[in-house]
Scaffold this motif. Structure first.
Motif, short mmCIF file in Angstrom:
data_model
loop_
_atom_site.label_atom_id
_atom_site.label_comp_id
_atom_site.label_asym_id
_atom_site.label_seq_id
_atom_site.Cartn_x
_atom_site.Cartn_y
_atom_site.Cartn_z
N THR A 1 18.16 -62.47 -24.44
CA THR A 1 18.51 -63.56 -25.34
C THR A 1 18.67 -64.85 -24.54
O THR A 1 18.73 -64.83 -23.31
CB THR A 1 19.83 -63.27 -26.07
OG1 THR A 1 20.87 -63.21 -25.11
CG2 THR A 1 19.75 -61.95 -26.85
N VAL A 2 18.77 -65.97 -25.26
CA VAL A 2 18.97 -67.26 -24.60
C VAL A 2 20.28 -67.25 -23.82
O VAL A 2 20.36 -67.75 -22.69
CB VAL A 2 18.94 -68.40 -25.64
CG1 VAL A 2 19.32 -69.72 -25.00
CG2 VAL A 2 17.58 -68.50 -26.29
N ALA A 3 21.32 -66.66 -24.39
CA ALA A 3 22.62 -66.59 -23.71
C ALA A 3 22.51 -65.77 -22.43
O ALA A 3 23.09 -66.14 -21.39
CB ALA A 3 23.67 -65.99 -24.63
N GLU A 4 21.78 -64.66 -22.47
CA GLU A 4 21.61 -63.83 -21.28
C GLU A 4 20.81 -64.56 -20.20
O GLU A 4 21.12 -64.47 -19.01
CB GLU A 4 20.94 -62.51 -21.65
CG GLU A 4 21.81 -61.59 -22.48
CD GLU A 4 21.07 -60.40 -23.06
OE1 GLU A 4 21.71 -59.36 -23.26
OE2 GLU A 4 19.85 -60.51 -23.33
N ALA B 1 22.74 -54.11 -14.65
CA ALA B 1 23.65 -54.28 -15.78
C ALA B 1 22.92 -54.45 -17.10
O ALA B 1 23.46 -54.14 -18.15
CB ALA B 1 24.56 -55.48 -15.54
N ASN B 2 21.68 -54.94 -17.07
CA ASN B 2 20.94 -55.24 -18.29
C ASN B 2 19.51 -54.73 -18.13
O ASN B 2 18.71 -55.31 -17.41
CB ASN B 2 20.94 -56.75 -18.54
CG ASN B 2 20.41 -57.11 -19.90
OD1 ASN B 2 19.66 -56.36 -20.51
ND2 ASN B 2 20.79 -58.28 -20.39
N GLU B 3 19.18 -53.63 -18.84
CA GLU B 3 17.87 -53.01 -18.67
C GLU B 3 16.71 -53.84 -19.23
O GLU B 3 15.54 -53.51 -19.01
CB GLU B 3 17.84 -51.60 -19.26
CG GLU B 3 17.89 -51.52 -20.77
CD GLU B 3 19.31 -51.38 -21.33
OE1 GLU B 3 19.44 -51.49 -22.57
OE2 GLU B 3 20.26 -51.20 -20.56
N LYS B 4 17.01 -54.95 -19.89
CA LYS B 4 15.93 -55.81 -20.42
C LYS B 4 15.24 -56.58 -19.29
O LYS B 4 14.10 -56.99 -19.45
CB LYS B 4 16.50 -56.80 -21.43
CG LYS B 4 17.05 -56.13 -22.68
CD LYS B 4 17.72 -57.17 -23.57
CE LYS B 4 18.50 -56.52 -24.67
NZ LYS B 4 19.30 -57.50 -25.40
N LEU B 5 15.91 -56.79 -18.17
CA LEU B 5 15.31 -57.46 -17.03
C LEU B 5 14.75 -56.38 -16.10
O LEU B 5 15.49 -55.52 -15.62
CB LEU B 5 16.34 -58.30 -16.27
CG LEU B 5 15.78 -59.09 -15.08
CD1 LEU B 5 14.92 -60.25 -15.58
CD2 LEU B 5 16.89 -59.61 -14.20
N LYS B 6 13.44 -56.43 -15.89
CA LYS B 6 12.78 -55.44 -15.04
C LYS B 6 12.17 -56.14 -13.83
O LYS B 6 11.42 -57.09 -13.97
CB LYS B 6 11.70 -54.72 -15.82
CG LYS B 6 12.24 -53.95 -17.00
CD LYS B 6 11.33 -52.85 -17.43
CE LYS B 6 11.79 -52.08 -18.64
NZ LYS B 6 13.10 -52.12 -19.06
N ILE B 7 12.50 -55.65 -12.66
CA ILE B 7 11.93 -56.19 -11.43
C ILE B 7 10.57 -55.52 -11.20
O ILE B 7 10.46 -54.29 -11.22
CB ILE B 7 12.87 -55.93 -10.23
CG1 ILE B 7 14.19 -56.65 -10.45
CG2 ILE B 7 12.22 -56.36 -8.94
CD1 ILE B 7 15.25 -56.34 -9.42
N LEU B 8 9.54 -56.34 -11.00
CA LEU B 8 8.20 -55.82 -10.78
C LEU B 8 7.85 -55.73 -9.30
O LEU B 8 7.06 -54.89 -8.89
CB LEU B 8 7.17 -56.73 -11.47
CG LEU B 8 7.34 -56.94 -12.97
CD1 LEU B 8 6.30 -57.91 -13.48
CD2 LEU B 8 7.23 -55.61 -13.69
N GLY B 9 8.41 -56.61 -8.51
CA GLY B 9 8.11 -56.65 -7.07
C GLY B 9 8.39 -58.05 -6.57
O GLY B 9 9.06 -58.85 -7.23
N GLY B 10 7.83 -58.36 -5.42
CA GLY B 10 8.05 -59.69 -4.87
C GLY B 10 7.46 -59.82 -3.49
O GLY B 10 6.65 -58.99 -3.07
N SER B 11 7.89 -60.85 -2.80
CA SER B 11 7.37 -61.11 -1.47
C SER B 11 8.42 -61.82 -0.64
O SER B 11 9.07 -62.75 -1.10
CB SER B 11 6.11 -61.96 -1.58
OG SER B 11 5.55 -62.19 -0.32
N LEU B 12 8.57 -61.35 0.59
CA LEU B 12 9.44 -61.98 1.58
C LEU B 12 8.50 -62.61 2.59
O LEU B 12 7.96 -61.93 3.45
CB LEU B 12 10.35 -60.94 2.23
CG LEU B 12 11.31 -61.42 3.29
CD1 LEU B 12 12.29 -62.43 2.69
CD2 LEU B 12 12.06 -60.26 3.90
N GLY B 13 8.28 -63.91 2.43
CA GLY B 13 7.25 -64.57 3.23
C GLY B 13 5.90 -64.01 2.86
O GLY B 13 5.56 -63.92 1.68
#
Length: 171
Positions: free
Chosen positions: A32-35, A99-111
Motif C-alpha cells: 500500500t501507499v502507507a507501506e 516482516a512484509n511478504e509483499k516485498l520480494k527481493i529478486l537480487g542485486g549487485s555490489l559494485g
C-alpha cells in the motif's frame, strides 16, 4: 512522460547508480501507499533510497555502469533500493521483506559483483559501516584506558602507603 523527460530521468538514475555501492532489486506487488512510505522512511533513516522504476528506462540507465549485469531482473513491478554504504540498503530491504511478504527481493549487485537473494540476505547480516567505525574506535580507546589504569595504580598504592604512614606517625 515525454521523450525529454525520459532522457532526463535516465540520466539522473545513471548518475545516482554511479554513486551507489549497492543496488537491490525488488518486486513490490501489493504494497500500500502507507507501506511504501514507511519503507522509504526506513531506507532514508539508514542512508539508503528506495525508488519505483520503469523497467525499460532503468535498463537504459544501467548501461555503462557496474550494475549492467542485473538488467535481466527488471521484469514486472520492480523497485530498487540503493546506497553508498554497501550494507544499508540490503539490511533495510531484508528486514522489511521478512516482516512484509509483499516485498520480494529478486537480487542485486555490489559494485560489479552480482548477488542473488541469498547473497543480499547474507550482506544484510553484516554490520553497517557506521557500526564498524564505532567498533574500531572502541577497540582503539580500550588499550588507552587500560594503560591509564595501569599507570595510575602504582601512584594510588604509593599514596595509600604514605597516608597510612602519616596516620601511624600522628598516632
Amino acid at each position: 512522460m515525454d521523450r525529454t523527460q525520459k532522457k532526463e530521468w535516465v540520466g539522473t538514475l545513471h548518475e545516482t547508480l554511479g554513486d551507489a555501492s549497492l543496488v537491490v532489486v525488488t518486486h513490490y506487488t501489493g504494497l500500500t501507499v502507507a507501506e511504501m512510505t514507511d519503507l522509504r522512511g526506513k531506507m532514508r533513516a539508514a542512508g539508503a533510497s528506495f525508488k519505483v522504476t520503469k523497467n525499460r528506462l532503468t535498463k537504459l540507465a544501467l548501461e555503462g555502469t557496474a550494475y549492467s549485469s542485473i538488467a535481466d531482473l527488471f521484469n514486472g513491478p520492480t523497485a530498487i533500493a540503493f546506497s553508498k554504504d554497501p550494507v544499508a540498503a540490503a539490511k533495510v530491504a531484508a528486514e522489511y521483506a521478512k516482516a512484509n511478504e509483499k516485498l520480494k527481493i529478486l537480487g542485486g549487485s555490489l559494485g560489479d559483483k552480482r548477488l542473488d537473494v541469498d547473497g543480499i540476505k547474507a550482506l544484510a547480516t553484516l554490520p553497517s559501516l557506521d557500526e564498524l567505525r564505532g567498533r574500531l574506535i572502541g577497540m582503539l580507546n580500550t588499550p588507552a584506558t587500560r594503560i591509564a589504569g595501569v599507570l595510575q595504580a602504582p601512584a594510588g598504592q604509593l599514596a595509600r602507603v604514605l597516608s597510612a604512614k602519616a596516620e601511624k606517625d600522628a598516632a
